[in-house]
Design an enzyme around this catalytic site. Sequence first.
Site, PDB file in Angstrom:
ATOM      1  N   TRP A 106      17.934 -84.562  15.209  1.00  0.00           N
ATOM      2  CA  TRP A 106      18.703 -85.750  14.827  1.00  0.00           C
ATOM      3  C   TRP A 106      19.832 -85.857  15.827  1.00  0.00           C
ATOM      4  O   TRP A 106      20.703 -84.998  15.888  1.00  0.00           O
ATOM      5  CB  TRP A 106      19.237 -85.575  13.402  1.00  0.00           C
ATOM      6  CG  TRP A 106      19.855 -86.797  12.795  1.00  0.00           C
ATOM      7  CD1 TRP A 106      19.206 -87.824  12.169  1.00  0.00           C
ATOM      8  CD2 TRP A 106      21.258 -87.097  12.717  1.00  0.00           C
ATOM      9  NE1 TRP A 106      20.110 -88.745  11.714  1.00  0.00           N
ATOM     10  CE2 TRP A 106      21.380 -88.328  12.031  1.00  0.00           C
ATOM     11  CE3 TRP A 106      22.406 -86.452  13.160  1.00  0.00           C
ATOM     12  CZ2 TRP A 106      22.607 -88.923  11.786  1.00  0.00           C
ATOM     13  CZ3 TRP A 106      23.640 -87.057  12.917  1.00  0.00           C
ATOM     14  CH2 TRP A 106      23.733 -88.273  12.230  1.00  0.00           C
ATOM     15  N   LYS A 117      19.044 -86.011   5.375  1.00  0.00           N
ATOM     16  CA  LYS A 117      19.176 -85.530   4.003  1.00  0.00           C
ATOM     17  C   LYS A 117      20.338 -84.564   3.845  1.00  0.00           C
ATOM     18  O   LYS A 117      21.128 -84.667   2.927  1.00  0.00           O
ATOM     19  CB  LYS A 117      17.868 -84.852   3.569  1.00  0.00           C
ATOM     20  CG  LYS A 117      17.874 -84.370   2.114  1.00  0.00           C
ATOM     21  CD  LYS A 117      18.030 -85.530   1.157  1.00  0.00           C
ATOM     22  CE  LYS A 117      18.049 -85.093  -0.280  1.00  0.00           C
ATOM     23  NZ  LYS A 117      18.378 -86.201  -1.189  1.00  0.00           N
ATOM     24  N   ARG A 124      14.294 -84.593   6.115  1.00  0.00           N
ATOM     25  CA  ARG A 124      15.682 -84.335   6.499  1.00  0.00           C
ATOM     26  C   ARG A 124      16.214 -85.388   7.467  1.00  0.00           C
ATOM     27  O   ARG A 124      17.421 -85.496   7.664  1.00  0.00           O
ATOM     28  CB  ARG A 124      15.791 -82.944   7.131  1.00  0.00           C
ATOM     29  CG  ARG A 124      15.451 -81.823   6.173  1.00  0.00           C
ATOM     30  CD  ARG A 124      15.391 -80.490   6.872  1.00  0.00           C
ATOM     31  NE  ARG A 124      16.699 -80.052   7.312  1.00  0.00           N
ATOM     32  CZ  ARG A 124      17.515 -79.303   6.588  1.00  0.00           C
ATOM     33  NH1 ARG A 124      17.156 -78.936   5.381  1.00  0.00           N
ATOM     34  NH2 ARG A 124      18.678 -78.926   7.060  1.00  0.00           N
ATOM     35  N   CYS A 171      18.637 -81.751  11.441  1.00  0.00           N
ATOM     36  CA  CYS A 171      17.594 -81.170  12.285  1.00  0.00           C
ATOM     37  C   CYS A 171      16.855 -80.059  11.543  1.00  0.00           C
ATOM     38  O   CYS A 171      17.405 -79.403  10.675  1.00  0.00           O
ATOM     39  CB  CYS A 171      18.206 -80.594  13.555  1.00  0.00           C
ATOM     40  SG  CYS A 171      19.320 -81.703  14.427  1.00  0.00           S
ATOM     41  N   LYS A 173      23.108 -97.071  -2.519  1.00  0.00           N
ATOM     42  CA  LYS A 173      21.649 -96.967  -2.524  1.00  0.00           C
ATOM     43  C   LYS A 173      21.018 -98.157  -1.813  1.00  0.00           C
ATOM     44  O   LYS A 173      20.074 -98.005  -1.040  1.00  0.00           O
ATOM     45  CB  LYS A 173      21.119 -96.882  -3.971  1.00  0.00           C
ATOM     46  CG  LYS A 173      21.318 -95.540  -4.620  1.00  0.00           C
ATOM     47  CD  LYS A 173      20.464 -94.471  -3.963  1.00  0.00           C
ATOM     48  CE  LYS A 173      21.113 -93.122  -4.041  1.00  0.00           C
ATOM     49  NZ  LYS A 173      22.311 -92.892  -3.249  1.00  0.00           N
ATOM     50  N   GLU A 177      21.694 -97.957   2.005  1.00  0.00           N
ATOM     51  CA  GLU A 177      21.031 -96.817   2.624  1.00  0.00           C
ATOM     52  C   GLU A 177      19.573 -97.098   2.963  1.00  0.00           C
ATOM     53  O   GLU A 177      19.101 -96.758   4.045  1.00  0.00           O
ATOM     54  CB  GLU A 177      21.058 -95.606   1.672  1.00  0.00           C
ATOM     55  CG  GLU A 177      22.328 -94.802   1.687  1.00  0.00           C
ATOM     56  CD  GLU A 177      22.225 -93.611   0.763  1.00  0.00           C
ATOM     57  OE1 GLU A 177      22.631 -92.508   1.169  1.00  0.00           O
ATOM     58  OE2 GLU A 177      21.746 -93.768  -0.377  1.00  0.00           O
ATOM     59  N   HIS A 236      41.500-109.216  -5.126  1.00  0.00           N
ATOM     60  CA  HIS A 236      42.344-108.771  -4.018  1.00  0.00           C
ATOM     61  C   HIS A 236      41.577-108.719  -2.705  1.00  0.00           C
ATOM     62  O   HIS A 236      41.758-107.805  -1.901  1.00  0.00           O
ATOM     63  CB  HIS A 236      42.962-107.409  -4.350  1.00  0.00           C
ATOM     64  CG  HIS A 236      43.844-107.428  -5.551  1.00  0.00           C
ATOM     65  ND1 HIS A 236      45.171-107.789  -5.502  1.00  0.00           N
ATOM     66  CD2 HIS A 236      43.561-107.177  -6.859  1.00  0.00           C
ATOM     67  CE1 HIS A 236      45.682-107.739  -6.718  1.00  0.00           C
ATOM     68  NE2 HIS A 236      44.731-107.364  -7.556  1.00  0.00           N
ATOM     69  N   ASN A 254      20.420 -76.044  15.559  1.00  0.00           N
ATOM     70  CA  ASN A 254      21.046 -77.018  14.668  1.00  0.00           C
ATOM     71  C   ASN A 254      22.546 -76.787  14.715  1.00  0.00           C
ATOM     72  O   ASN A 254      22.996 -75.641  14.715  1.00  0.00           O
ATOM     73  CB  ASN A 254      20.574 -76.837  13.221  1.00  0.00           C
ATOM     74  CG  ASN A 254      19.133 -77.232  13.028  1.00  0.00           C
ATOM     75  OD1 ASN A 254      18.504 -77.786  13.908  1.00  0.00           O
ATOM     76  ND2 ASN A 254      18.594 -76.937  11.850  1.00  0.00           N
ATOM     77  N   GLY A 255      23.332 -77.855  14.712  1.00  0.00           N
ATOM     78  CA  GLY A 255      24.778 -77.714  14.741  1.00  0.00           C
ATOM     79  C   GLY A 255      25.367 -78.364  15.976  1.00  0.00           C
ATOM     80  O   GLY A 255      24.711 -79.155  16.665  1.00  0.00           O
ATOM     81  N   GLU A 272      27.879 -96.347  -6.223  1.00  0.00           N
ATOM     82  CA  GLU A 272      26.589 -95.701  -6.006  1.00  0.00           C
ATOM     83  C   GLU A 272      25.464 -96.714  -5.872  1.00  0.00           C
ATOM     84  O   GLU A 272      24.566 -96.568  -5.038  1.00  0.00           O
ATOM     85  CB  GLU A 272      26.301 -94.733  -7.161  1.00  0.00           C
ATOM     86  CG  GLU A 272      24.964 -94.023  -7.103  1.00  0.00           C
ATOM     87  CD  GLU A 272      24.780 -93.120  -5.895  1.00  0.00           C
ATOM     88  OE1 GLU A 272      23.642 -92.688  -5.664  1.00  0.00           O
ATOM     89  OE2 GLU A 272      25.771 -92.866  -5.159  1.00  0.00           O
TER      90      GLU A 272
END
Length: 608
Positions: A74, A603, A27, A2, A485, A488, A504, A100-101, A481
Amino acid sequence: MCGIIGYIGKQQAMSILLSGLKRMEYRGYDSAGLAIYDGKEIIVKKEVGKIAQLEKMLNGHLMNGQLGLGHTRWATHGIPSQVNAHPHIDREGHIALVHNGIVENYMALRHRLEKLGHKFRTETDTETLAHLIEEAYEGDLLEAVQMALAQVRGTYGLAVICDKEPDKIIAARMGSPLVIGVGEGENFLASDLAAIIPFTRNAIYLDDGEIAVITADSVQNRTLTNQKVLKTVESVTMDLEQIEKGGYDHFMLKEIMEQPRTLEDSMRGRLLEEEGTTKLGGIRQFEDKLADARRIIIVACGTSWHSSLIGEYMIEEFARIPVEVEYASEFRYRDPIIDEGTFVIAISQSGETADTLAALKEARRKGAITLGICNVVGSSIARETEAGIYLHAGPEIGVASTKAFTSQVTVLALLAILLGRRKGLSAAQGRWMVRELKNLPLLVAKILENTEPIKILAEKFKDRHNFLYLGRGYNFPIALEGALKLKEISYIHAEGYPAAEMKHGPIALIDKDMPVVFIATQDGTYEKVISNIEEVKARQGTVIAVCTEGDVEMAEKADYILEIPRTMNFLMPILSVIPLQLLAYYIAVLRGCNVDQPRNLAKSVTVE
């Protein structure tokens, strides 16, 4: 996550608030709103969706007033909706706030307030704060906020205004960042520097447990228990152009293309080529203790966790110090064993990641010496750790981290060389490693000059539903990674595994429709990776290989290859990740995805 923006001064607040919110769009958010005092009352306007939707709702209408708050939400408690969007107000509309929080005990507070006659309009935890402040208010907003927050358990970056005291904003912080922008006859408040740098270059950072009274002409800082706090006004060096696209279609592409420069910046002044070592001023006073450490624990989340794995391999190989990499979100909840001689390194691009901060505080509580590796100057991790290293990568706006990742790996390489030289690594070996590091920006630039093969691959595979990424050794974290990406930003399911683990379980998924990306550079595991490729081919899987330039054998084995230049094995991850960043980017663009602001992602993850 947020975003918070606040303004008090002589100008119309509305345009400043909207401008600040737009600079925090990266964000991640699902609704936006404004609260402005118009000289008589507080007017609140909010809307679901992007800031453009809020502007459309306003339809050119000017919300007059020189005091106001703005917010991008958010969703945590309650679905994204107009009623759940911030700002929130008390029963009579005299108090408005943004937050925020997470208020962890909001249900208990809410039940108590309902018994006192309060009726709630929303599903959010934040609305509870507005009612709590209202209940405590007896003509002094600062005192009411202090009394309310004394009852709160959780995290917050909070900004409050009241139409009965329209000459001030009250701001408070506990675990969620806030910065005050100091102007002339006006002051600003934000959760992110990006929101205020067009208006001022002077900043005051709030620390946990602090509260500020902000007027047009002054800033008074106190603790939640009303003790005065002396704060330093710091000069902000961030350039405005760093948070603009600079002609690129997306911030993510800009940040991928910036990597030759950001790698240089992360090494600038830190390479001692003749001595065959590195210099890291931010940890100098702990170098001896760090070299003698019995154990290093690295805590991180997401992409930073992947860079931490590479750091583990580097430090153990060159300095022979045992390293453990922990998910920060799990670390604090399992009563970790931290004894004398344990160092804890916290890695976070933003320096505000809630789980990493919580892990850091747990480590300090248990007596560990803590080091921070982060990108944002003045961030919480930078202030909470005893020593640390800045990335100097510049603002990273795209939600999916790219340049911060490669800068993290580079900084970890600098640390590994420094510790290695203290632990017996020869000067000749150190000089070779430093020279290879110095040459990295040129090698990355070479990869970025030839993106056409990656675009062709993206076109071919954009409609696949699943990808598998495999690697060994230093390339295993790059498999993780690369998969992250892709999932995401393109919303294609992708998984990363150590290549040997394919047998496996994941091998059951391989068929003609499954692209398998191998990070297959010519290192000590090369022959084993070739065997894994044969296993995939035998099951009709399609093999895409990121391989060393000129590798004839791989060109014959793989269906498609993406070549990268040769360097030392421990630095190959910095090169091998570049084609995977670009592949994810081009696939996402072709699929029409919002590359810079993927759905459901933020973000800076400032809640646990």
